[in-house]
Write an enzyme that holds these catalytic residues in place. Structure first.
Site, PDB file in Angstrom:
ATOM      1  N   SER A 161      35.079  55.087   4.591  1.00  0.00           N
ATOM      2  CA  SER A 161      34.660  53.720   4.282  1.00  0.00           C
ATOM      3  C   SER A 161      35.478  53.168   3.115  1.00  0.00           C
ATOM      4  O   SER A 161      36.694  53.029   3.229  1.00  0.00           O
ATOM      5  CB  SER A 161      33.159  53.688   4.013  1.00  0.00           C
ATOM      6  OG  SER A 161      32.666  52.370   4.022  1.00  0.00           O
ATOM      7  N   HIS A 189      28.483  54.174  11.468  1.00  0.00           N
ATOM      8  CA  HIS A 189      29.384  54.035  10.319  1.00  0.00           C
ATOM      9  C   HIS A 189      29.669  55.377   9.653  1.00  0.00           C
ATOM     10  O   HIS A 189      30.788  55.625   9.215  1.00  0.00           O
ATOM     11  CB  HIS A 189      28.775  53.070   9.294  1.00  0.00           C
ATOM     12  CG  HIS A 189      29.660  52.835   8.105  1.00  0.00           C
ATOM     13  ND1 HIS A 189      30.902  52.261   8.218  1.00  0.00           N
ATOM     14  CD2 HIS A 189      29.487  53.109   6.782  1.00  0.00           C
ATOM     15  CE1 HIS A 189      31.460  52.182   7.012  1.00  0.00           C
ATOM     16  NE2 HIS A 189      30.619  52.697   6.131  1.00  0.00           N
ATOM     17  N   ASP A 212      29.538  50.968  14.880  1.00  0.00           N
ATOM     18  CA  ASP A 212      29.447  50.838  13.426  1.00  0.00           C
ATOM     19  C   ASP A 212      28.874  49.469  13.079  1.00  0.00           C
ATOM     20  O   ASP A 212      29.489  48.443  13.390  1.00  0.00           O
ATOM     21  CB  ASP A 212      30.853  50.998  12.831  1.00  0.00           C
ATOM     22  CG  ASP A 212      30.864  51.036  11.308  1.00  0.00           C
ATOM     23  OD1 ASP A 212      29.921  50.511  10.680  1.00  0.00           O
ATOM     24  OD2 ASP A 212      31.837  51.568  10.748  1.00  0.00           O
TER      25      ASP A 212
END
Length: 252
Positions: A102, A228, A198
């Site tokens: 991320s 995610h 996601d």
């Protein structure tokens, strides 16, 4: 293999917690996400994998995250990218494979741009470069933007726990570290894993990263039902296989 751990003095009153495995290079460096740390499922799974193989690895917490000291609300992309460079420079030698989750994917790209001679491979897991603009500021209502400008902080509901504090400082500093502004002079092999389910970071962002990176050796790997975090056993198996490929030990 035995892990060693310690705290890196940043010289500003902040100390970064780190855990390191000695072993064969290149050193695998795990870069956590926003409000995440080095004790998460992906980091610990990679640590176990590297320990079993005798592979060198470094994981650490950014300032204001996990076991590191510092105030999260004072942190910015620039601060955390500088933390990553400080940890890498002080605690590793030789070639590196960066694995960023991320926000860690954004930090990995910034690190690869800053240390091109050392980074020999990069894996993004739901990589989210430029997210402070694309996924935070641009998604706010005018009223939320006005509150953030006025108060300096906005608390946004999160499906992962307590509301997420977003500071104006984070937004403004993030704009100074955008990477998806044209060709990125990153020439190492790159693998981008992204779940198509996601809810936080659109999977199409992986395609944009692939398009703008100058390396020809880039692959986007989409997991149709992946979320995610990509932390299920099957996701972690994919991550291990992807890392083996970059290490040249996948049988290909």
């Amino acid at each position: 293999m035995q892990e060693t751990q310690g705290r890196l003095d940043r010289g500003n009153g902040t100390h970064l917690a780190w855990i390191k495995l000695e072993g064969t290079g290149p050193t695998v460096v795990f870069l956590p996400g926003f409000r995440s740390d080095m004790s998460g499922d992906k980091a610990t799974a990679l640590a176990a994998f590297c320990a079993a193989r005798g592979q060198a690895m470094l994981r650490f917490d950014y300032s204001g995250h996990g076991a590191s000291s510092g105030d999260f609300l004072q942190g910015t992309i620039g601060t955390w990218a500088a933390d990553a460079l400080a940890a890498i420079d002080a605690l590793t030698a030789g070639p590196l494979i960066l694995i960023g989750s991320s926000m860690g994917g954004w930090i990995a790209l910034l690190t690869a741009l800053a240390r091109p001679a050392r980074v020999t491979g990069l894996i993004g897991i739901a990589a989210a470069p430029d997210f402070t603009q694309r996924l935070m500021w641009d998604s706010m209502t005018p009223a939320e933007q006005a509150t953030l400008r006025r108060d300096g902080v906005l608390h946004v509901p999160s499906q992962y726990g307590d509301p997420t504090p977003i500071t104006m400082k984070l937004i403004e500093d993030g704009a100074r570290h955008h990477v998806l502004t044209g060709a990125m002079p990153i020439r190492c092999p790159m693998r981008l894993l992204h779940g198509q389910a996601d809810p936080d970071v659109p999977w199409e962002l992986a395609l944009r990263i692939a398009e703008q990176a100058e390396t020809a050796d880039v692959r986007v790997i989409l997991v149709k039902d992946g979320d995610h975090r990509l932390s299920r056993p099957s996701d972690l198996a994919l991550l291990r296989t992807t890392l083996l490929g970059l290490l040249g030990q996948d049988g290909a």
